[in-house]
Design a protein around this motif. Sequence first.
Motif, short mmCIF file in Angstrom:
data_model
loop_
_atom_site.label_atom_id
_atom_site.label_comp_id
_atom_site.label_asym_id
_atom_site.label_seq_id
_atom_site.Cartn_x
_atom_site.Cartn_y
_atom_site.Cartn_z
N MET A 132 -4.93 3.97 -13.08
CA MET A 132 -5.60 4.07 -11.77
C MET A 132 -5.99 2.69 -11.23
O MET A 132 -5.79 2.40 -10.05
N GLU A 133 -6.53 1.84 -12.10
CA GLU A 133 -6.94 0.52 -11.66
C GLU A 133 -5.72 -0.35 -11.31
O GLU A 133 -5.77 -1.16 -10.39
N LYS A 134 -4.60 -0.15 -12.06
CA LYS A 134 -3.37 -0.89 -11.77
C LYS A 134 -2.80 -0.45 -10.42
O LYS A 134 -2.33 -1.28 -9.63
N GLN A 135 -2.89 0.84 -10.13
CA GLN A 135 -2.42 1.34 -8.84
C GLN A 135 -3.26 0.75 -7.70
O GLN A 135 -2.72 0.38 -6.65
N ALA A 136 -4.55 0.66 -7.93
CA ALA A 136 -5.42 0.06 -6.91
C ALA A 136 -5.07 -1.40 -6.68
O ALA A 136 -5.02 -1.89 -5.54
N LEU A 137 -4.79 -2.12 -7.78
CA LEU A 137 -4.39 -3.52 -7.66
C LEU A 137 -3.10 -3.67 -6.87
O LEU A 137 -2.97 -4.57 -6.02
N ASP A 138 -2.14 -2.79 -7.16
CA ASP A 138 -0.86 -2.87 -6.45
C ASP A 138 -1.06 -2.69 -4.94
O ASP A 138 -0.42 -3.37 -4.14
N SER A 139 -1.95 -1.76 -4.56
CA SER A 139 -2.23 -1.54 -3.14
C SER A 139 -2.86 -2.77 -2.51
O SER A 139 -2.53 -3.16 -1.38
N LEU A 140 -3.78 -3.39 -3.23
CA LEU A 140 -4.44 -4.59 -2.71
C LEU A 140 -3.46 -5.74 -2.55
O LEU A 140 -3.47 -6.45 -1.54
N VAL A 141 -2.62 -5.94 -3.54
CA VAL A 141 -1.63 -7.03 -3.48
C VAL A 141 -0.63 -6.79 -2.36
O VAL A 141 -0.26 -7.73 -1.63
N ALA A 142 -0.22 -5.53 -2.18
CA ALA A 142 0.71 -5.22 -1.10
C ALA A 142 0.09 -5.54 0.26
O ALA A 142 0.75 -6.09 1.15
N ALA A 143 -1.20 -5.19 0.41
CA ALA A 143 -1.88 -5.49 1.67
C ALA A 143 -2.00 -7.00 1.87
O ALA A 143 -1.85 -7.51 2.98
N GLN A 144 -2.25 -7.71 0.79
CA GLN A 144 -2.37 -9.17 0.88
C GLN A 144 -1.04 -9.81 1.27
O GLN A 144 -1.00 -10.72 2.10
N GLN A 145 0.05 -9.31 0.69
CA GLN A 145 1.37 -9.85 1.01
C GLN A 145 1.75 -9.54 2.46
O GLN A 145 2.32 -10.38 3.16
N LYS A 146 1.41 -8.32 2.90
CA LYS A 146 1.69 -7.95 4.28
C LYS A 146 0.93 -8.83 5.25
O LYS A 146 1.46 -9.27 6.29
N ALA A 147 -0.33 -9.12 4.92
CA ALA A 147 -1.14 -9.98 5.77
C ALA A 147 -0.57 -11.39 5.81
O ALA A 147 -0.54 -12.04 6.85
N THR A 148 -0.08 -11.87 4.66
CA THR A 148 0.49 -13.21 4.59
C THR A 148 1.73 -13.31 5.45
O THR A 148 1.96 -14.32 6.14
N CYS A 149 2.54 -12.24 5.44
CA CYS A 149 3.76 -12.23 6.25
C CYS A 149 3.45 -12.28 7.74
O CYS A 149 4.27 -12.75 8.54
#
Length: 635
Positions: free
Chosen positions: A614-631
């Motif tokens: 569950m915590e890994k899934q939450a991390l993946d969502s956060l990282v995806a949002a961070q990468q999207k924002a960076t793009c």
Amino acid sequence: MSEIVTLAIETPIEPASPPEEWHRIAEDTIVTRDGAGLPKSLFRDDAWDVEAYGNSDGGHNVHFRDHAPSTARVSIVEISKRQWKQVMYFLMHEAVDEMPAPSTIRNQMAILRSFVYFAAERDMTLYEAVTNVRPVLEFAAEKGNELKAQRLHAILVHIHRLGPTATGLQVQLKRLQEPMLAAFGGRQGGVQYPVIPTRVYQHFLATCERELAMVEAAASSLEEQLRLAYAGAQLRPSAELSSAAEYFGYHRLDSLLLSSVLTEVYTLCQVLILAFTGMRATEASHLPYHCLSIAREQGVEHYVIEGVTTKLSGGREKRARWVTSHLAVRAVKLAQRISGVAHSTYSSRRYQDSTDGSHLLFCRFGLVSEYKSNRGASGIGDYIDNLRQRAFPLITQEDVAELKRIDPHRAWEAEAEFAVGSRWPFTRHQLRRTLALYAHRSGLVTLPSLKRQLQHITAEMSLYYARGSAFAKSFLDLDKKHFAQDWDDAQGLSEYLAYAAQVLFSDERLFGGHAAWVQSNSVKSSPVSVFSREKTIAMFNKGELAYKETVLGGCASVEPCKSSPLNWLPLECLEKNCKSLVIVPSKLARVVKSQERRVETLESVAGDSVEYRMEKQALDSLVAAQQKATCQEPQ
């Protein structure tokens, strides 16, 4: 309208001359009574005893004197005094349903004395000055008279409503109304009590908390020395008390200096109560000894201070309640230890359960002046500057900039008391407006230490003072002057200031549905968009816009959040790019780093657990949002 009651006297007093046309009240009219309802003061007396009408720190009597310069004509002095008495009689008996409290009477006396003196300097009586209008406007226009003008206007409105037949005075209210409102109207936006800047406020609260702990450590010795002083014995202060006395500036202790130390402690306790309730200084001064109630619900303690307010029904006392925080509770308990020694020494009644005002929390403890169980402690106002010197830092440019953000229409640089390098000009009135603005979950307060200091009181006020709460309905709807009204009124401004700092004028490029809307060209170019301060504050006040700080940035939804309350991270909002979402990249980065550490720890000890997945899934969502924002960052 009450009847005029006169006393029967054996030898009538003949007037020196026939009554003037404006005479309305006979010389032998009863003006005040004692606690048993018996006549106490007559209209002809130059001092009226108001003791029976409530607690007062100014003595029993109000005096009709010092109302004209020594050069004034005798006829002006005498006629104006009688007219002054007459107006006061109307204010006390005709303009309100109940006799006002002594504090209200004294305030009205002071304003009228000042205006009567002003009129006498111009060779005019009180009635002549009011009728001619111009002296009233000149009085209101004098520099520094904004508050006096406001209070004089309120008095004239009362007299106008009674009418010339009843009062003998024709108040030209139509001619006075607009210019008088203009004379003091700016006070609401420009000369009202300032909000204390967050850095200054944090320093003040931290200093008070540190001083409270210091005195608490010496409290037992302080109680013992007070008992010794009452017995006329030599004082034997502990090392802790001697150190505390030194801190307050007293290098030795005798009965006289002990009184000063006790007043310093009283001042500290009262200011902390004001800071964490929003009550007025007069309300704190007249708190009953037994004013604190503590309730525990689901493992959480809730604190309520119960007392009276004098802002209702012409200043008559009414029961009132305020939610508060643990620091104010400690201040109440410390004050109880001091006043408890005084009450137990002098009073035969059980004071511990006193809630009727017969035994006050801040009583006159009887070392310098006479012990009074039901009179507020004297001298606290004189010790406020000592506290200011200890607890308030020098003003910085950062503080002035914050004042400008809160009230941009006020010329802060033109006011010498707010100059950079000056010590903050503290008054107790400032605490009410400051708490009302900061005790919200808007995100306006960014200093971590100040957030911790206000965390409990913010939660309590959100629980008890929010619209629709049972507490609000039971206690606040009846009192339109209660602090909860100020707190509720300040919510829109508090949310706007946080929204402006974190969204509208952020130094970072923000992301999320609401951030994209704010940054759109159509919004930026609109004259009525959220970039208009007045428009946006109005939207917050009407409930058309809201803002709450979150771990990722903020939420601008006006509706209750539909995300699971078990999720401290708004992942659902993040994944769906909610239209109310505001993402601050620096906050997102901090959350990602924290989540990476958590996932790393779980992987090392329970890599196959449900919690890890569950915590890994939450991390993946956060990282995806961070990468999207960076793009989306501009190249």
